[in-house]
Design a protein around this motif. Structure first.
Motif, mmCIF file in Angstrom:
data_model
loop_
_atom_site.group_PDB
_atom_site.id
_atom_site.type_symbol
_atom_site.label_atom_id
_atom_site.label_comp_id
_atom_site.label_asym_id
_atom_site.label_seq_id
_atom_site.Cartn_x
_atom_site.Cartn_y
_atom_site.Cartn_z
ATOM 1 N N CYS A 56 0.842 -1.206 0.000
ATOM 2 C CA CYS A 56 0.000 0.000 0.000
ATOM 3 C C CYS A 56 0.879 1.259 0.000
ATOM 4 C CB CYS A 56 -0.907 0.025 1.223
ATOM 5 S SG CYS A 56 -1.824 -1.496 1.532
ATOM 6 N N CYS A 59 1.745 3.508 -3.082
ATOM 7 C CA CYS A 59 0.874 4.560 -3.616
ATOM 8 C C CYS A 59 0.508 5.578 -2.548
ATOM 9 C CB CYS A 59 -0.425 3.963 -4.166
ATOM 10 S SG CYS A 59 -0.207 3.020 -5.683
ATOM 11 N N HIS A 60 0.278 5.099 -1.312
ATOM 12 C CA HIS A 60 -0.227 5.953 -0.232
ATOM 13 C C HIS A 60 0.880 6.421 0.701
ATOM 14 C CE1 HIS A 60 -4.565 5.227 -0.711
ATOM 15 N NE2 HIS A 60 -4.221 4.014 -1.120
ATOM 16 N N LYS A 80 -14.456 7.887 7.286
ATOM 17 C CA LYS A 80 -15.330 7.049 6.467
ATOM 18 C C LYS A 80 -15.807 5.852 7.269
ATOM 19 C CE LYS A 80 -14.341 9.214 2.498
ATOM 20 N NZ LYS A 80 -13.476 9.194 1.334
ATOM 21 N N ALA A 99 -12.725 5.481 -9.467
ATOM 22 C CA ALA A 99 -11.561 5.209 -8.612
ATOM 23 C C ALA A 99 -10.366 4.781 -9.457
ATOM 24 C CB ALA A 99 -11.886 4.123 -7.596
ATOM 25 N N SER A 100 -9.185 5.253 -9.081
ATOM 26 C CA SER A 100 -8.013 4.761 -9.802
ATOM 27 C C SER A 100 -7.232 3.770 -8.946
ATOM 28 C CB SER A 100 -7.123 5.903 -10.273
ATOM 29 O OG SER A 100 -6.911 6.816 -9.255
ATOM 30 N N MET A 101 -7.695 3.522 -7.736
ATOM 31 C CA MET A 101 -7.050 2.462 -6.967
ATOM 32 C C MET A 101 -7.456 1.119 -7.590
ATOM 33 S SD MET A 101 -6.822 1.630 -2.990
ATOM 34 C CE MET A 101 -7.042 -0.011 -2.329
#
Ligand code: HEM
Ligand SMILES: [Fe+2]
Lengths: 224, 459
Positions: A56, A59-60, A80, A99-101
């Motif tokens: 993860c 990207c994050h 959320k 979404a692009s994830m």
């Protein structure tokens, strides 16, 4: 060579001196960490393992460190709801077609563990990072008294997912012109039970009295 | 000019491997930049492409430094490398391990489930940036580095000429190897995980690597303009000393917001703001020394060396110090401002360092006295201008992001996909400019010493 001996020794022993200070501070820091975060349960650890497994961090960011391609996840679980996050993790595009994830193949129990892990992260004492946006007021309604519907919109966290006039989240449809596309009955019914109106909806039902939902619906209808 | 010791030739293998990975790094970097605009353009997702981009970078810089060491140590020790077969073995082991790791990353990118748990560690990708390499690869890397250090220490022991340059070089390399270890164990706490992760990353680039850079800078200045050893070594000690006095506790600038105690705001803020000082001394050192130069045969080498000193200061020093105080970092932390700094710092401090040492040592390795430096200068300007614009572009994106997301509270994705879109487009364009520079450099690398130099082209 000889005449440089002094400056060479200063380099070696000075560096060692600062390194020793670092070691001392490291011990002190490690001893203080447990007091600055909740207990690490088996599930928190399992979530962390899954976090590494799917890379993860590629990207994050988390605690602001990592890659800068996707949002920071330090406080995501404060914003959320769990059910929504779980669905997003398993299949992002089923929740948000834009979404692009990518769909990474995260299994349902891994998604649960990741959420427990992210909840742990959100409770760590990060010296107040991320900071509250100090100019957020400027992006508000500019002094006008809010209507009851607008107040409910703000207090229910709708803007974590939805956007109106450029303000708010991007994971759910933009509501700037929702008054043009949906009617009163649809909106009201959808707020009470989203899946009955949009199959497989990931939107949480609105928890409020019928009267309040009515006011929220009126507000939506003004968005044209 | 030829090499004095046959065994120095091994440096060339490392250089070749190094610049091939440089090419890979820049190619995948352009793909990553395009993915900011079209995320689904390739079967491999952004995370895999980025992993390849940053790992290729680290490995090619390390390979370049190893090559440089195999060149410098025999020269300084005035003897052949202790064991050439060992050096060759170490070279091929490194190539093999790196290839295996790259295949693993791609495999994991294609099917994440393949990244299974074996003996408690991930098989293909550890999921920690920069040190994604799985544990089995970590162990191979450590063995390779130990063999490398052992070989060079044995060379030094043969003649026991303890010059300051090679002592500092090998000292830096030893610390580099030691500082890989804090990244090699698992912790259940993400806070502790990041705490030790920064030991590796920060104590490498702002500690060990900067010491290596100081030693190589001294070596290059000595070779290029023939300054007295005594003088270059004195300034080298001053520089690398100040690097460590400020950089070791400067580590604190990564401990502001990750769950570590508040006193790090003071420790990190104070020490890291002093970090640019030694980098500035290096610039002054480079200028002072080269101004005295009467005859310079290696114009390209000199150019790159001075540029390395300047951009080390600008990228690491200036672009680092602007966001290092906690009061600023609170807002810019984890934004494109970090990316901008990361790019210019790596380019200035280490890309230009490795390219300089290649230009300084290659003529001898190829057995020529002079070479036509026009291609070297051409590639320098393509790369440097492109990189400066890449960095200005991302700095702009970072300022917009800091303002809109951190100060105004707008959504991350909204800022990225609308307000910053043009910055991403420009970054791709300048990225292609950079690739052109790299291509010219690669061509130059393979041509030097293999084509005749006419009198008109000299110098
Ligand atoms: C010497 C070469 C240097 C290199 C190669 C370098 C590289 C980097 C990289 C790649 C990052 C991002 C790490 C990540 O992915 O999270 C980073 C972060 C950072 N660097 Fe450097 N750096 C260098 C020197 C410096 C110096 C001298 C300073 C300060 C004076 C500095 C200040 C910072 C700060 C404050 C951050 C954290 C940014 C944030 O909060 O997100 N760096 N550096
Ligand atoms: Fe740092």
């Amino acid at each position: 060579m000889g005449s440089n001996k002094g400056v060479r020794n200063l380099f070696i022993f000075g560096s060692l001196f600062f390194f020793v200070i670092l070691i001392v501070l490291t011990f002190d820091t490690l001893s203080k960490l447990p007091g600055r975060a909740p207990e690490i349960t088996e599930d928190v650890n399992a979530g962390k393992m899954a976090w590494h497994k799917y890379d993860c961090i590629g990207c994050h960011t988390i605690f602001g460190n990592g890659s800068y391609f996707a949002p920071d996840l330090t406080k995501t679980t404060d914003k959320k709801p769990e059910a929504y996050l779980k669905r997003f993790l398993i299949d992002p595009k089923s929740v948000n077609p834009k979404a692009s994830m990518p769909k990474l193949g995260i299994m349902p129990e891994e998604a649960d563990q990741i959420i427990v892990f992210l909840k742990w992260i959100a409770k760590v004492d990060t010296n107040d990072w991320p900071p509250k946006p100090i100019l957020a007021g400027a992006a508000g309604v500019g002094g006008r008294e809010l209507t009851a519907g607008e107040r409910l919109y703000q207090s229910s966290g709708c803007s974590e997912c939805h956007m109106i006039n450029g303000i708010g989240g991007t994971t759910a449809p933009d509501l700037t012109h929702i008054g043009n596309t949906r009617d009163k009955a649809w909106l009201f019914g959808h707020f009470k039970n989203p899946p009955a109106y949009t199959p497989d909806s990931a939107m949480p039902a609105v928890e409020a009295s019928d009267g309040e939902i009515e006011q929220l619906t009126e507000y939506m209808l003004t968005l044209k | 000019m030829t090499i004095k010791y046959k065994s120095q030739k091994i440096a060339e293998s490392f250089y070749t491997f190094s610049i091939l990975l440089f090419l890979v790094q820049v190619l995948v970097g352009i793909i990553a930049a395009v993915q900011f605009i079209w995320p689904d353009i390739l079967i491999l997702n952004f995370n895999t492409i980025r992993t390849l981009h940053i790992n290729a970078l680290v490995v090619w810089l390390l390979a370049g430094m190893m090559g440089a060491t195999y060149y410098v140590v025999p020269e300084e020790s005035e003897t052949e490398t202790w064991s050439v077969p060992l050096a060759k073995l170490q070279f091929w082991a490194t190539v093999l391990a790196v290839t295996a790791v790259i295949i693993g990353y791609i495999w994991m990118g294609l099917s994440p489930q393949a990244n299974s748990l074996v003996l408690g560690t991930r098989l293909l990708n550890e999921g920690r940036e920069y040190i994604e390499a799985p544990r089995w690869a970590d162990i191979l890397i450590v063995i390779s580095v130990l063999l490398f250090l052992f070989n060079n220490f044995m060379t030094m022991l043969k003649t026991k000429k303890w010059t300051g340059i090679q002592g500092t070089l090998l000292g830096g390399l030893t610390v580099l190897a030691l500082m890989y270890l804090p990244g090699m164990f698992y912790t259940k706490s993400m806070v502790e995980d990041q705490f030790w992760w920064w030991w590796v990353v920060h104590l490498w680039v702002e500690g060990a690597w900067e010491v290596i850079a100081g030693a190589l800078l001294a070596f290059m200045l000595m070779k290029l303009v023939g300054v007295k050893r005594e003088v270059v070594e004195k300034w080298m000690y001053v520089e690398v000393g100040l690097v460590l006095f400020t950089g070791i506790l400067g580590l604190g600038h990564h401990y502001y917001w990750i769950g570590t105690p508040k006193y790090w705001l003071w420790v990190g803020g104070i020490f890291s703001s002093l970090e640019p000082i030694p980098l500035l001394i290096m610039v002054w050192d480079a200028f002072r020394t080269t101004r005295e130069a009467r005859v310079v045969t290696n114009k390209a080498g000199l150019y790159y060396t001075v540029a390395h000193a300047i951009f080390n200061f600008v990228g690491a020093g200036l672009w680092g110090v602007i966001h290092t105080l906690p009061q600023v970092n609170k807002w810019t932390h984890g934004t494109q401002i970090t990316t901008a700094h990361g790019h210019l710092a790596f380019y200035g401090a280490y890309v230009l360092l490795v390219l300089s040492i290649i230009y300084v040592t290659l003529p001898a390795l190829r057995g020529v006295k002079e070479f036509n430096s026009s291609r070297a200068l051409q590639s320098f300007w393509w790369m440097t201008i492109s990189m400066v614009f890449i960095v200005l572009t991302i700095t702009g994106a970072g300022m917009v992001q800091t303002y809109m997301e951190r100060l105004m509270g707008l959504d991350y994705v909204a800022v990225k996909s609308t307000y910053n879109l043009w910055f991403w487009i420009f970054r791709v364009i300048f990225g292609i400019g950079f690739l052109i520079g790299v291509a010219i450099f690669v061509k130059d690398y393979f041509k030097i010493g293999k084509e005749p130099v006419s009198a008109a082209e000299r110098g």
